[in-house]
Design a protein around this motif. Structure first.
Motif, PDB file in Angstrom:
ATOM      1  N   GLY A  60      16.478 -24.098 -20.141  1.00 26.14           N
ATOM      2  CA  GLY A  60      15.959 -24.174 -18.781  1.00 26.14           C
ATOM      3  C   GLY A  60      16.873 -24.959 -17.857  1.00 26.14           C
ATOM      4  N   ASP A  61      16.743 -24.717 -16.549  1.00 20.99           N
ATOM      5  CA  ASP A  61      17.561 -25.403 -15.550  1.00 20.99           C
ATOM      6  C   ASP A  61      16.956 -26.751 -15.166  1.00 20.99           C
ATOM      7  OD1 ASP A  61      19.773 -25.661 -13.825  1.00 20.99           O
ATOM      8  OD2 ASP A  61      18.648 -24.809 -12.146  1.00 20.99           O
ATOM      9  N   GLU A  62      15.644 -26.857 -15.171  1.00 21.54           N
ATOM     10  CA  GLU A  62      14.984 -28.100 -14.779  1.00 21.54           C
ATOM     11  C   GLU A  62      14.957 -29.088 -15.941  1.00 21.54           C
ATOM     12  OE1 GLU A  62      11.153 -28.494 -12.295  1.00 21.54           O
ATOM     13  OE2 GLU A  62      10.499 -28.814 -14.370  1.00 21.54           O
ATOM     14  N   VAL A  63      15.404 -30.307 -15.663  1.00 22.05           N
ATOM     15  CA  VAL A  63      15.391 -31.374 -16.661  1.00 22.05           C
ATOM     16  C   VAL A  63      14.477 -32.481 -16.153  1.00 22.05           C
ATOM     17  CG1 VAL A  63      16.774 -33.044 -17.955  1.00 22.05           C
ATOM     18  CG2 VAL A  63      17.756 -30.818 -17.336  1.00 22.05           C
ATOM     19  N   LYS A  64      13.479 -32.824 -16.941  1.00 23.02           N
ATOM     20  CA  LYS A  64      12.577 -33.926 -16.595  1.00 23.02           C
ATOM     21  C   LYS A  64      13.149 -35.203 -17.186  1.00 23.02           C
ATOM     22  CE  LYS A  64       8.517 -30.994 -16.464  1.00 23.02           C
ATOM     23  NZ  LYS A  64       7.203 -30.701 -17.056  1.00 23.02           N
ATOM     24  N   ILE A  65      13.192 -36.253 -16.370  1.00 24.68           N
ATOM     25  CA  ILE A  65      13.745 -37.537 -16.799  1.00 24.68           C
ATOM     26  C   ILE A  65      12.654 -38.592 -16.721  1.00 24.68           C
ATOM     27  CG2 ILE A  65      15.466 -39.317 -16.295  1.00 24.68           C
ATOM     28  CD1 ILE A  65      17.210 -37.055 -15.118  1.00 24.68           C
ATOM     29  N   SER A  66      12.559 -39.398 -17.756  1.00 23.20           N
ATOM     30  CA  SER A  66      11.584 -40.485 -17.834  1.00 23.20           C
ATOM     31  C   SER A  66      12.319 -41.770 -18.192  1.00 23.20           C
ATOM     32  CB  SER A  66      10.531 -40.163 -18.898  1.00 23.20           C
ATOM     33  OG  SER A  66       9.650 -41.243 -19.071  1.00 23.20           O
ATOM     34  N   ILE A  67      12.038 -42.825 -17.436  1.00 23.13           N
ATOM     35  CA  ILE A  67      12.725 -44.105 -17.626  1.00 23.13           C
ATOM     36  C   ILE A  67      11.684 -45.204 -17.821  1.00 23.13           C
ATOM     37  CG2 ILE A  67      14.306 -45.775 -16.561  1.00 23.13           C
ATOM     38  CD1 ILE A  67      15.288 -43.367 -14.809  1.00 23.13           C
ATOM     39  N   GLN A  68      11.886 -46.014 -18.846  1.00 30.47           N
ATOM     40  CA  GLN A  68      11.059 -47.198 -19.083  1.00 30.47           C
ATOM     41  C   GLN A  68      12.004 -48.393 -19.127  1.00 30.47           C
ATOM     42  OE1 GLN A  68       7.684 -47.046 -19.224  1.00 30.47           O
ATOM     43  NE2 GLN A  68       7.877 -44.845 -18.913  1.00 30.47           N
ATOM     44  N   ILE A  69      11.759 -49.375 -18.291  1.00 34.58           N
ATOM     45  CA  ILE A  69      12.665 -50.521 -18.196  1.00 34.58           C
ATOM     46  C   ILE A  69      11.898 -51.829 -18.367  1.00 34.58           C
ATOM     47  CG2 ILE A  69      14.193 -51.840 -16.644  1.00 34.58           C
ATOM     48  CD1 ILE A  69      15.402 -49.186 -17.592  1.00 34.58           C
ATOM     49  N   GLU A  70      12.430 -52.699 -19.227  1.00 36.66           N
ATOM     50  CA  GLU A  70      12.008 -54.091 -19.275  1.00 36.66           C
ATOM     51  C   GLU A  70      13.246 -54.896 -18.905  1.00 36.66           C
ATOM     52  OE1 GLU A  70      10.954 -57.306 -22.630  1.00 36.66           O
ATOM     53  OE2 GLU A  70       9.513 -55.641 -22.518  1.00 36.66           O
ATOM     54  N   ALA A  71      13.112 -55.712 -17.882  1.00 36.44           N
ATOM     55  CA  ALA A  71      14.257 -56.487 -17.387  1.00 36.44           C
ATOM     56  C   ALA A  71      13.929 -57.970 -17.404  1.00 36.44           C
ATOM     57  CB  ALA A  71      14.622 -56.040 -15.968  1.00 36.44           C
ATOM     58  N   THR A  72      14.947 -58.782 -17.661  1.00 36.26           N
ATOM     59  CA  THR A  72      14.803 -60.228 -17.718  1.00 36.26           C
ATOM     60  C   THR A  72      15.479 -60.856 -16.501  1.00 36.26           C
ATOM     61  OG1 THR A  72      14.884 -60.116 -20.124  1.00 36.26           O
ATOM     62  CG2 THR A  72      15.228 -62.269 -19.135  1.00 36.26           C
ATOM     63  N   LYS A  73      14.753 -61.752 -15.854  1.00 38.55           N
ATOM     64  CA  LYS A  73      15.278 -62.457 -14.682  1.00 38.55           C
ATOM     65  C   LYS A  73      16.379 -63.415 -15.114  1.00 38.55           C
ATOM     66  CE  LYS A  73      13.620 -65.201 -10.780  1.00 38.55           C
ATOM     67  NZ  LYS A  73      12.398 -65.795 -10.185  1.00 38.55           N
ATOM     68  N   GLN A  74      17.503 -63.363 -14.394  1.00 39.61           N
ATOM     69  CA  GLN A  74      18.621 -64.255 -14.700  1.00 39.61           C
ATOM     70  C   GLN A  74      18.441 -65.592 -13.998  1.00 39.61           C
ATOM     71  OE1 GLN A  74      21.078 -63.188 -17.077  1.00 39.61           O
ATOM     72  NE2 GLN A  74      19.208 -61.987 -17.202  1.00 39.61           N
ATOM     73  N   ALA A  75      18.822 -66.646 -14.685  1.00 38.01           N
ATOM     74  CA  ALA A  75      18.664 -68.008 -14.136  1.00 38.01           C
ATOM     75  C   ALA A  75      19.616 -68.240 -12.963  1.00 38.01           C
ATOM     76  CB  ALA A  75      18.915 -69.036 -15.216  1.00 38.01           C
TER      77      ALA A  75
END
Length: 177
Positions: free
Chosen positions: A162-177
């Protein structure tokens, strides 16, 4: 509102994709190596700076032959274009903790504006005292827009990929000091 730098925790984050196979089945995969530069107030993303870089050689569909084909010149051409990048250009708040993040997505040297729906999932301190925040995002792209046009015709009509690509992103980020 103060912008702070956040580092993506790759062990608690993921970039996944799904594409139709044979017009009716779905093949899913992930990219296992990526990094991001994020400067943001997680509670108000409209002023954030967001940049992603994905190592395309890290593609993983749980099938070595398919992964090697995706790395080849038929698809990502990782030898000449090892990275997929995204740089946010406009962030619009659409609801409480919800945003449309538009930016320049580059694959195989071709850049197109794409929009992802992003949701702030919350933040708090982890057991080691660091401030962490969670985000999820979803979007759809047309692979043909980026020169990813390899396909095979099916005897029954239609195409293999197929031409359509579904993208899913899960992010956990840490605050920098």
């Amino acid at each position: 509102m103060t912008l702070t730098k956040w580092t993506v925790d790759p062990t608690h984050s993921g970039i996944d994709f799904a594409v139709k196979h044979m017009m009716f089945a779905t093949v899913k995969g992930s990219f296992n190596s990526f990094e991001a530069n994020i400067e943001a107030d997680p509670a108000e993303l409209t002023t954030a700076t967001i940049e992603f870089s994905v190592d395309l050689a890290s593609v993983d569909t749980r099938n070595e032959d398919r992964d090697n084909h995706l790395r080849s010149g038929d698809f990502f051409d990782v030898e000449n274009h090892p990275k997929m990048t995204f740089k946010a250009t406009n962030i619009v708040k659409t609801g409480e903790g919800e945003y449309d993040v538009t930016g320049d997505l580059t694959i195989r040297g071709v850049t197109h504006p794409e929009t992802f729906s992003v949701e702030f999932q919350g933040q708090g301190k982890n057991p080691w005292g660091a401030e962490v925040a969670g985000f999820s995002g979803e979007g759809k792209i047309k692979r043909s827009d980026f020169g990813l046009t390899w396909n095979a015709a099916l005897e029954t009509g239609g195409v293999l990929v197929g031409d359509e690509v579904k993208i899913s992103i899960q992010i956990e980020a840490t605050k920098q000091a």
